[in-house]
Write a protein that holds these residues in place. Sequence first.
Motif, mmCIF file in Angstrom:
data_model
loop_
_atom_site.group_PDB
_atom_site.id
_atom_site.type_symbol
_atom_site.label_atom_id
_atom_site.label_comp_id
_atom_site.label_asym_id
_atom_site.label_seq_id
_atom_site.Cartn_x
_atom_site.Cartn_y
_atom_site.Cartn_z
ATOM 1 N N ILE A 39 0.804 -1.220 0.000
ATOM 2 C CA ILE A 39 0.000 0.000 0.000
ATOM 3 C C ILE A 39 0.837 1.270 0.000
ATOM 4 O O ILE A 39 0.350 2.338 -0.374
ATOM 5 N N ILE A 40 2.096 1.192 0.450
ATOM 6 C CA ILE A 40 2.933 2.391 0.517
ATOM 7 C C ILE A 40 4.397 1.985 0.394
ATOM 8 O O ILE A 40 4.788 0.890 0.804
ATOM 9 N N ASP A 41 5.182 2.848 -0.219
ATOM 10 C CA ASP A 41 6.629 2.694 -0.304
ATOM 11 C C ASP A 41 7.267 3.823 0.488
ATOM 12 O O ASP A 41 7.026 5.003 0.189
ATOM 13 N N LEU A 42 8.085 3.505 1.464
ATOM 14 C CA LEU A 42 8.846 4.516 2.182
ATOM 15 C C LEU A 42 10.257 4.605 1.609
ATOM 16 O O LEU A 42 10.777 3.631 1.044
ATOM 17 N N SER A 43 10.853 5.756 1.741
ATOM 18 C CA SER A 43 12.253 5.882 1.384
ATOM 19 C C SER A 43 13.089 4.988 2.301
ATOM 20 O O SER A 43 12.629 4.551 3.370
ATOM 21 N N TYR A 44 14.314 4.726 1.882
ATOM 22 C CA TYR A 44 15.233 3.940 2.711
ATOM 23 C C TYR A 44 15.290 4.498 4.127
ATOM 24 O O TYR A 44 15.205 3.754 5.111
ATOM 25 N N ALA A 45 15.411 5.822 4.253
ATOM 26 C CA ALA A 45 15.495 6.450 5.580
ATOM 27 C C ALA A 45 14.240 6.174 6.399
ATOM 28 O O ALA A 45 14.317 5.910 7.603
ATOM 29 N N GLY A 46 13.088 6.242 5.760
ATOM 30 C CA GLY A 46 11.845 5.965 6.458
ATOM 31 C C GLY A 46 11.773 4.538 6.958
ATOM 32 O O GLY A 46 11.305 4.266 8.076
ATOM 33 N N ALA A 47 12.246 3.594 6.135
ATOM 34 C CA ALA A 47 12.230 2.188 6.536
ATOM 35 C C ALA A 47 13.195 1.934 7.688
ATOM 36 O O ALA A 47 12.910 1.131 8.585
ATOM 37 N N VAL A 48 14.349 2.613 7.682
ATOM 38 C CA VAL A 48 15.287 2.486 8.801
ATOM 39 C C VAL A 48 14.631 2.997 10.084
ATOM 40 O O VAL A 48 14.696 2.358 11.130
ATOM 41 N N LYS A 49 13.975 4.149 9.979
ATOM 42 C CA LYS A 49 13.357 4.763 11.152
ATOM 43 C C LYS A 49 12.246 3.876 11.719
ATOM 44 O O LYS A 49 12.041 3.826 12.933
ATOM 45 N N LEU A 50 11.534 3.167 10.843
ATOM 46 C CA LEU A 50 10.448 2.290 11.294
ATOM 47 C C LEU A 50 10.930 0.873 11.617
ATOM 48 O O LEU A 50 10.136 0.033 12.053
ATOM 49 N N GLY A 51 12.211 0.597 11.374
ATOM 50 C CA GLY A 51 12.788 -0.664 11.813
ATOM 51 C C GLY A 51 12.489 -1.869 10.941
ATOM 52 O O GLY A 51 12.476 -2.999 11.446
ATOM 53 N N TYR A 52 12.274 -1.665 9.616
ATOM 54 C CA TYR A 52 12.025 -2.834 8.768
ATOM 55 C C TYR A 52 12.909 -2.883 7.532
ATOM 56 O O TYR A 52 12.658 -3.685 6.617
ATOM 57 N N VAL A 53 13.975 -2.092 7.494
ATOM 58 C CA VAL A 53 14.791 -2.035 6.290
ATOM 59 C C VAL A 53 15.429 -3.389 5.977
ATOM 60 O O VAL A 53 15.563 -3.762 4.804
ATOM 61 N N ASP A 54 15.814 -4.148 6.992
ATOM 62 C CA ASP A 54 16.434 -5.455 6.753
ATOM 63 C C ASP A 54 15.419 -6.496 6.298
ATOM 64 O O ASP A 54 15.742 -7.385 5.505
#
Length: 265
Positions: free
Chosen positions: A160-175
């Motif tokens: 439903i949504i794409d976050l920037s890399y920075a946003g994914a890091v901040k929300l804790g799901y980049v890995d």
Amino acid sequence: MQLNSLNGWPWLLVGLILAGCSSQYVSHDALTETSNAGRYSLKQDKGPDQPLAASDINTTTPRKEPLSKHGNKSPYTVNGKKYHIMSSALGFKEEGLASWYGQKFHGHSTSNGETFDMYKISAAHKTLPLPTWVRVTNLDNGKSIDVRVNDRGPFHGGRIIDLSYAGAVKLGYVDKGTARVRVEVLEGDSLDQSAYFVQVGAFSSKDSAQNLQKRLKNEVDYKVGVYKDNFYRVRIGPVKYDQAIAIQQQYTGDEFGKPLLVAKP
């Protein structure tokens, strides 16, 4: 006197981000579109070579702002599917899967004509007006951030949504790559914040800037500051959006041209 020079200032300059752009922008992941052929140097997306820690990423300040001149044409078609932009985002809320995008799209135009920066928090959505401010909550860990939507996507099934890399890091799901999230549109008092400065002049001389600062302090009821980068910039604020517009109109004329609205990051 050098009025309203922009060189070297890292903040968003409202209004200028929308100028000089073509009327159509292809979404960051509409990769089968003919106009996108050869646009990206990387075949597969990834994060930066030096990963960021969440503590290194600045949060964003929600603010009231006008719709972008680009990216709001409705309907639009991607991969043979037609999408209709919402006429109003008020009260919108949804839950689903979030993904993220990074280095492959870094430095390219977003759908509303801005430049995508994977090191800053932003997002893409298929049908929200651009820009729209949303609160995104990771339902797996409870972390939340406020995000400005300025792009279109994701067009992969079930997301439903794409976050920037920075946003994914901040929300804790980049890995993990994806996360279950809740997306809620921000409105009302959460957007009506003192998030703008009105820049009335930029000088190479510190004395000239301070003289204008002293004059303006006697004319307005708001803080007047001098901000130094490669120029001495005289700015009124921070103030709310409607106040910024009123100040801009007050000082528009032969002496100052049209003062700039400068938003907090």
